[in-house]
Enzyme design. Structure first.
Site, mmCIF file in Angstrom:
data_model
loop_
_atom_site.group_PDB
_atom_site.id
_atom_site.type_symbol
_atom_site.label_atom_id
_atom_site.label_comp_id
_atom_site.label_asym_id
_atom_site.label_seq_id
_atom_site.Cartn_x
_atom_site.Cartn_y
_atom_site.Cartn_z
ATOM 1 N N HIS A 1 43.960 -0.547 3.063
ATOM 2 C CA HIS A 1 43.370 0.415 1.776
ATOM 3 C C HIS A 1 43.361 -0.230 0.887
ATOM 4 C CE1 HIS A 1 45.276 2.409 5.924
ATOM 5 N NE2 HIS A 1 45.829 1.765 5.813
ATOM 6 N N ASN B 1 28.756 -9.179 -15.678
ATOM 7 C CA ASN B 1 28.360 -8.530 -14.131
ATOM 8 C C ASN B 1 28.239 -9.659 -13.528
ATOM 9 O OD1 ASN B 1 28.647 -5.561 -15.338
ATOM 10 N ND2 ASN B 1 26.471 -5.872 -16.025
ATOM 11 N N SER C 1 25.332 -7.105 -20.281
ATOM 12 C CA SER C 1 24.610 -5.910 -20.590
ATOM 13 C C SER C 1 23.899 -6.146 -22.231
ATOM 14 C CB SER C 1 25.706 -4.733 -21.207
ATOM 15 O OG SER C 1 25.518 -3.991 -21.471
ATOM 16 N N LYS D 1 30.371 -8.170 -21.657
ATOM 17 C CA LYS D 1 29.866 -7.633 -20.126
ATOM 18 C C LYS D 1 29.552 -9.187 -19.621
ATOM 19 C CE LYS D 1 30.216 -4.549 -17.836
ATOM 20 N NZ LYS D 1 29.772 -3.451 -17.591
ATOM 21 N N GLN E 1 1.568 1.288 14.641
ATOM 22 C CA GLN E 1 1.249 0.680 13.665
ATOM 23 C C GLN E 1 1.969 0.898 11.956
ATOM 24 O OE1 GLN E 1 -2.745 0.080 12.228
ATOM 25 N NE2 GLN E 1 -3.072 0.737 10.391
ATOM 26 N N ASN F 1 -4.083 -3.591 22.099
ATOM 27 C CA ASN F 1 -2.382 -3.572 22.138
ATOM 28 C C ASN F 1 -1.523 -4.147 22.457
ATOM 29 O OD1 ASN F 1 -4.158 -1.039 21.239
ATOM 30 N ND2 ASN F 1 -3.545 0.320 23.345
ATOM 31 N N GLU G 1 26.698 -6.642 -6.678
ATOM 32 C CA GLU G 1 26.071 -5.260 -6.570
ATOM 33 C C GLU G 1 24.424 -5.281 -5.408
ATOM 34 O OE1 GLU G 1 26.981 -3.821 -10.199
ATOM 35 O OE2 GLU G 1 26.920 -5.586 -10.346
HETATM 36 N N1 ARG Z 1 -3.438 -2.635 13.943
HETATM 37 C C1 ARG Z 1 -2.805 -1.627 14.933
HETATM 38 C C2 ARG Z 1 -1.002 -2.079 15.206
HETATM 39 O O1 ARG Z 1 -0.940 -2.416 14.251
HETATM 40 C C3 ARG Z 1 -3.154 -2.785 16.403
HETATM 41 C C4 ARG Z 1 -3.401 -1.833 17.949
HETATM 42 C C5 ARG Z 1 -4.544 -1.298 17.976
HETATM 43 N N2 ARG Z 1 -4.828 -0.101 18.938
HETATM 44 C C6 ARG Z 1 -5.561 0.598 18.677
HETATM 45 N N3 ARG Z 1 -5.322 1.145 20.136
HETATM 46 N N4 ARG Z 1 -6.323 1.383 18.124
HETATM 47 O O2 ARG Z 1 -0.979 -0.761 16.230
#
Ligand code: ARG
Length: 469
Positions: free
Chosen positions: A159, A294, A286, A292, A331, A113, A299
């Site tokens: 406008h 384009n 085209s 053409k 994720q 984390n 775009e």
């Molecule tokens: N691949 C996970 C993500 O991008 C990494 C973190 C995973 N954490 C966990 N507690 N499973 O979120």
């Protein structure tokens, strides 16, 4: 040991995940691009662990060597990714553990984390710097285009109706202002990303005596004085995705600007305007109509801006309503971020290249800007200069315009007596107002399109963008 158990977190499980679940939940296919940042993070983390005595110097060095080798393999394409190992973090750690026994200690005081939060912050710092550079390159290209059309005057529009004459450079500089804000916005997002989440662990830090500031410093999470910058709440650090949203927001707004620029170029290159021609290399033909040409690059710039907005919305929707702190939903934060980076990058390149081949059709521009009606406001200003209140002046000039329309002539062709009949404030010199050069030169204030101001802006942009590369 039960069948197919997951090596990293499988201790409490009877069996491993189903193949379908592995395929569903893997992120290695897209988060592998975080590898350089993940390796940098692991190197800083292991250096920190060695500093506080949780690794020996020998173990740290072996880990660093192993990580460098793995990154080399990833970059050369030799590394074998395994979706059963879920993500970039576990793929790298697993490969390292197979080669370096001490790697079993690498995840000490760390969770994926805070690891992924760190990787992404490193990614944002990099991505924002790259994008700021690309926006600057597009601005340099625009400045060159403005120089190539230095004397070109066009009607400015409101406008989408002809409004008042401006130098084409003044119009191009309005785009420059938008891009300059985009550039500084990317640098601001890089600054927002500049705080190290490492040490937040899964949610509540660690009981081990780590040194967060050391790791932050090693990764370049420092202020202008070189002091480490670390996140201040372990729960927020693993839950927060603000910087993802701000990054996608900066890309989306950049996209909006690109789209408006593209729209002007599409209009200008049409037969109806014919103010510019776009480079062949960025247009297509085209399959049916041989005549053409384009403006596809423009775009697509317009179209990609929708995609950049979509990515921003994905992130807002993804984050809304999530309970604190980390949830696996997060994720899904990476594909939109990577897509915004990739698309914003190539869009900046394409804008630079398209504008680089822009050629003004000076005669067409001159003819369009010569429409005397564009100076009707100047005629009202003339009356104001002779003591007429602006509202009355506006009304009188409206009557002059209507008279010219009725007679089927241009305003300055009206006889002075006819004009004076509409308002006694008109003097014998009233038609002088329609001298375009004079009209432009009267627009002297800062930000106005007069020649002196436009010259000042040329100098200013040269100063801001610095010497040409
Ligand atoms: N691949 C996970 C993500 O991008 C990494 C973190 C995973 N954490 C966990 N507690 N499973 O979120």
């Amino acid at each position: 040991m039960a069948k197919n158990k997951q090596a990293t977190w499988g201790g409490r499980f009877e069996s491993g995940p189903a193949a379908l679940m592995q395929r569903f939940s893997e992120s290695a296919s897209f988060d592998r691009r975080l590898a350089p940042f993940d390796v940098a993070g692991s190197k800083a983390h292991s250096a920190m662990l060695a500093k506080v005595g949780l690794l020996t110097a020998k173990e740290r060095d072996a880990i660093h060597k192993g990580l460098d080798r793995i990154l080399g393999e990833i970059e050369s394409g030799a590394f074998v990714w395994d979706e059963r190992l879920e993500d970039v973090h576990m793929n790298i750690e697993h490969a390292l553990t197979q080669r370096v026994p001490a790697a079993a200690k690498l995840h000490t005081a760390r969770s994926r984390n805070d690891q992924v939060a760190t990787d992404m912050r490193l990614f944002f710092k990099h991505a924002c710097t790259v994008l700021a550079g690309k926006v600057k390159a597009a601005q340099e290209s625009l400045l060159k285009a403005a120089e190539s059309g230095r004397s070109v005057v066009i009607p400015g529009y409101t406008h989408l109706q002809r409004a008042q004459p401006v130098f084409a450079a003044h119009h191009l500089f309005s785009w420059m202002e938008m891009l300059e804000r985009d550039r500084s916005r990317f640098l601001e997002v890089a600054d927002k990303a500049n705080e190290c989440p490492l040490g937040s662990g899964a949610i509540a830090g660690t009981t081990l005596p780590i040194d967060r500031e050391f790791a932050a410093k090693a990764l370049g999470f420092v202020d202008t004085k070189g002091r480490p910058r670390v996140t201040q709440n372990s729960m927020d650090a693993v839950a927060d995705r603000d910087v993802f949203i701000e990054f996608a927001g900066a890309c989306a707004l950049f996209g909006v600007h690109l789209s408006r620029i593209a729209e002007d170029l599409i209009l200008w290159s049409s037969a109806e305007f014919k103010f510019v021609s776009l480079p062949d290399a960025f247009c297509t033909g085209s399959s049916l109509m041989p005549q053409k040409k384009n403006p596809d690059s423009c775009e697509l710039l317009r179209g990609k801006s929708a995609r950049l907005q979509g990515n921003l919305h994905t992130l807002l929707a993804l984050t809304k309503g999530l309970p604190m702190t980390y949830n696996r939903d997060l994720q899904e934060d990476k594909p939109p971020v990577f897509d915004s980076f990739d698309q914003a990058s190539i869009c900046a390149d394409v804008l630079a290249a398209t504008v680089g081949g822009l050629v003004f059709n000076e005669a067409r521009c001159r003819a369009a800007a010569a429409d005397p009606a564009l100076l009707a406001t100047d005629l009202a200003d003339y009356l104001v200069g002779r003591g007429v209140p602006f509202r009355a002046a506006h009304h009188a000039v409206g009557a002059v315009v209507a008279l010219a329309e009725r007679r089927g002539c241009a305003i300055p062709e009206l006889p002075t007596e006819a004009v004076r009949e509409l308002h006694s404030g008109f003097g014998p010199d009233w038609a002088k107002v329609f001298d375009l050069k004079r009209a432009l030169s009267l627009r002297r204030g800062t930000g106005m399109p007069g020649p002196a101001q436009v010259s000042r802006q040329f100098a200013r942009w040269k100063r801001i963008l610095g010497p040409r590369r």
